[in-house]
Write an enzyme that holds these catalytic residues in place. Structure first.
Site, PDB file in Angstrom:
ATOM      1  N   ASN A   9       1.358  -1.330  -0.310  1.00 34.72           N
ATOM      2  CA  ASN A   9      -0.190   0.071  -0.094  1.00 34.72           C
ATOM      3  C   ASN A   9       0.787   1.307  -0.472  1.00 34.72           C
ATOM      4  O   ASN A   9       1.958   1.677   0.956  1.00 34.72           O
ATOM      5  CB  ASN A   9      -0.884   0.310   1.396  1.00 34.72           C
ATOM      6  CG  ASN A   9      -1.688   1.101   1.441  1.00 34.72           C
ATOM      7  OD1 ASN A   9      -1.953   1.777   0.194  1.00 34.72           O
ATOM      8  ND2 ASN A   9      -2.224   1.738   2.784  1.00 34.72           N
ATOM      9  N   LYS A  11       0.166   4.614  -0.524  1.00 31.12           N
ATOM     10  CA  LYS A  11      -0.220   5.209   0.103  1.00 31.12           C
ATOM     11  C   LYS A  11      -0.194   6.640  -0.657  1.00 31.12           C
ATOM     12  O   LYS A  11      -0.388   6.159  -2.061  1.00 31.12           O
ATOM     13  CB  LYS A  11       0.075   5.640   1.209  1.00 31.12           C
ATOM     14  CG  LYS A  11       0.436   4.781   2.617  1.00 31.12           C
ATOM     15  CD  LYS A  11       0.045   4.908   3.649  1.00 31.12           C
ATOM     16  CE  LYS A  11      -0.324   3.894   4.789  1.00 31.12           C
ATOM     17  NZ  LYS A  11      -0.131   3.200   6.068  1.00 31.12           N
ATOM     18  N   HIS A  94      -9.379   1.834   4.817  1.00 25.98           N
ATOM     19  CA  HIS A  94      -8.426   1.561   5.348  1.00 25.98           C
ATOM     20  C   HIS A  94      -8.198   2.905   6.484  1.00 25.98           C
ATOM     21  O   HIS A  94      -8.963   3.483   6.043  1.00 25.98           O
ATOM     22  CB  HIS A  94      -6.465   1.866   4.658  1.00 25.98           C
ATOM     23  CG  HIS A  94      -5.715   2.085   5.079  1.00 25.98           C
ATOM     24  ND1 HIS A  94      -5.389   3.205   6.050  1.00 25.98           N
ATOM     25  CD2 HIS A  94      -4.757   0.901   5.364  1.00 25.98           C
ATOM     26  CE1 HIS A  94      -3.884   3.197   6.914  1.00 25.98           C
ATOM     27  NE2 HIS A  94      -3.682   1.840   5.499  1.00 25.98           N
ATOM     28  N   GLU A  96      -7.163   4.575   7.866  1.00 24.07           N
ATOM     29  CA  GLU A  96      -6.533   6.060   7.542  1.00 24.07           C
ATOM     30  C   GLU A  96      -7.784   7.087   6.448  1.00 24.07           C
ATOM     31  O   GLU A  96      -7.912   8.456   6.367  1.00 24.07           O
ATOM     32  CB  GLU A  96      -4.940   6.330   5.735  1.00 24.07           C
ATOM     33  CG  GLU A  96      -3.924   6.239   6.997  1.00 24.07           C
ATOM     34  CD  GLU A  96      -2.811   5.615   6.715  1.00 24.07           C
ATOM     35  OE1 GLU A  96      -2.774   5.984   5.250  1.00 24.07           O
ATOM     36  OE2 GLU A  96      -1.523   5.304   7.439  1.00 24.07           O
ATOM     37  N   GLU A 166      -5.511  -4.581  10.412  1.00 23.31           N
ATOM     38  CA  GLU A 166      -4.868  -3.659  10.460  1.00 23.31           C
ATOM     39  C   GLU A 166      -5.021  -2.534  12.034  1.00 23.31           C
ATOM     40  O   GLU A 166      -5.678  -2.082  12.243  1.00 23.31           O
ATOM     41  CB  GLU A 166      -4.450  -2.743   9.659  1.00 23.31           C
ATOM     42  CG  GLU A 166      -4.089  -3.477   8.393  1.00 23.31           C
ATOM     43  CD  GLU A 166      -3.454  -1.697   6.805  1.00 23.31           C
ATOM     44  OE1 GLU A 166      -2.646  -2.808   6.900  1.00 23.31           O
ATOM     45  OE2 GLU A 166      -3.918  -1.494   6.849  1.00 23.31           O
ATOM     46  N   GLY A 172       1.854   2.151  10.852  1.00 23.78           N
ATOM     47  CA  GLY A 172       3.965   3.925  10.720  1.00 23.78           C
ATOM     48  C   GLY A 172       3.977   3.667  11.775  1.00 23.78           C
ATOM     49  O   GLY A 172       4.884   4.614  11.616  1.00 23.78           O
ATOM     50  N   SER A 212       3.335  -2.070  10.349  1.00 24.10           N
ATOM     51  CA  SER A 212       5.018  -2.731  10.552  1.00 24.10           C
ATOM     52  C   SER A 212       5.831  -3.306   9.873  1.00 24.10           C
ATOM     53  O   SER A 212       6.161  -4.378  10.587  1.00 24.10           O
ATOM     54  CB  SER A 212       4.966  -1.796  11.781  1.00 24.10           C
ATOM     55  OG  SER A 212       4.932  -0.438  11.876  1.00 24.10           O
TER      56      SER A 212
HETATM   57  P1  PGA Z   1       2.420   0.527   7.611  1.00 26.44           P
HETATM   58  O1  PGA Z   1       1.961   0.085   6.795  1.00 26.44           O
HETATM   59  O2  PGA Z   1       3.373  -1.044   6.964  1.00 26.44           O
HETATM   60  O3  PGA Z   1       3.707   1.598   6.945  1.00 26.44           O
HETATM   61  O4  PGA Z   1       3.012   0.302   8.686  1.00 26.44           O
HETATM   62  C1  PGA Z   1       0.379  -0.258   6.527  1.00 26.44           C
HETATM   63  C2  PGA Z   1      -0.100  -0.070   5.840  1.00 26.44           C
HETATM   64  O5  PGA Z   1      -1.589   1.155   6.663  1.00 26.44           O
HETATM   65  O6  PGA Z   1      -1.399  -0.663   4.898  1.00 26.44           O
END
Ligand code: PGA
Length: 248
Positions: A9, A11, A94, A96, A166, A172, A212
């Site tokens: 992903n 983003k 997601h 976000e 998630e 992140g 992560s």
């Molecule tokens: P990350 O993000 O691996 O940077 O923690 C995962 C995601 O948001 O899908």
């Protein structure tokens, strides 16, 4: 046996030219990998990404889809548009999007219906916040989000789709859920699917872990009983890290 699926992903990262270079480099590195390999760049990169991935084992996904076929929805993209340019997957709900763009279980459900209408493979995200985990409501949150997302979705479609577990606190942040906690959550989501449908659907649906994921923890996470791969953010932007995760 469920096939693993590792999706990047990206983003709001990488321009169209960066997307093409990345895929050109990745394609040789992931040649012959058994699981599904997916990259999800931004909308403006999708067409170039599809062209670069043609004839390789890399699939391309979008990061969102609107529920309407077309119309007065400034800034949105429809399933018809994604389908026409050859996109295969789409990330829906997601955290976000839920956090910054008012995504709800209901809009997730509407977007999922649109994805299925256009035969795009959905990756639906669910996950608890830190406060919810600390309050002991993780399973309630996961159940509510899963039930809400799957409202009126037929069993055969659910069998073929992907859910990404998630935990919001792990995205992140560098904090990964332990493989046991992540696997327990994926197992719990599977049990919710079984309750809504049946054992066969629950055994077929693929459930990823995201938050992560990195080369150092991919193997431990992806070799558990119920985690069928990963949705990878930060580490999917670096070719060596993403390759190592894909080849966990
Ligand atoms: P990350 O993000 O691996 O940077 O923690 C995962 C995601 O948001 O899908």
């Amino acid at each position: 046996m469920r096939k693993k699926i590792i999706a990047g992903n990206w983003k709001m990262n990488k321009t169209p030219s960066e997307t093409v270079s990345f895929i050109n480099e990745l394609k040789d590195k992931v040649l012959g990998v058994e699981g599904d390999v997916v990259v999800c760049p931004t909308f403006v990169c999708l067409k170039d990404a599809v062209a670069a991935a043609k004839g390789t084992n890399i699939k391309v996904g979008a990061q969102n889809i609107h529920w309407a076929d077309n119309g007065a929805f400034t800034g949105e993209i429809s399933g018809e548009m994604l389908k026409e340019i050859g996109v295969d997957y789409v990330i829906i709900g997601h955290s976000e999007r839920r956090q910054y763009f008012a995504e709800t279980d209901e809009t997730v459900n509407n977007r999922l219906k649109a994805a299925l209408k256009y035969e795009l493979k959905p990756i639906v995200c669910v996950g608890e916040t830190l406060e919810q985990r600390e309050a002991g409501t993780t399973n309630t949150v996961l159940e509510t989000q899963t039930v809400g997302a799957l409202k009126d979705i037929p069993a055969d479609a659910v069998s073929k789709m992907v859910i990404a577990y998630e935990p919001v606190w792990a995205i992140g942040t560098g904090k990964t859920a332990s493989s046991t906690d992540a696997n327990d959550a994926c197992k719990f989501i599977r049990s919710v699917v079984e309750k809504l449908y049946n054992k066969e659907v629950a055994e077929n649906i693929r459930i990823q872990y995201g938050g992560s994921v990195k080369p150092a923890n991919a193997n431990e996470l992806f070799t558990t009983t119920d985690i069928d791969g990963g949705l990878v953010g930060g580490a999917s932007l670096k070719i060596d890290d993403f390759t190592a995760i894909v080849k966990y």
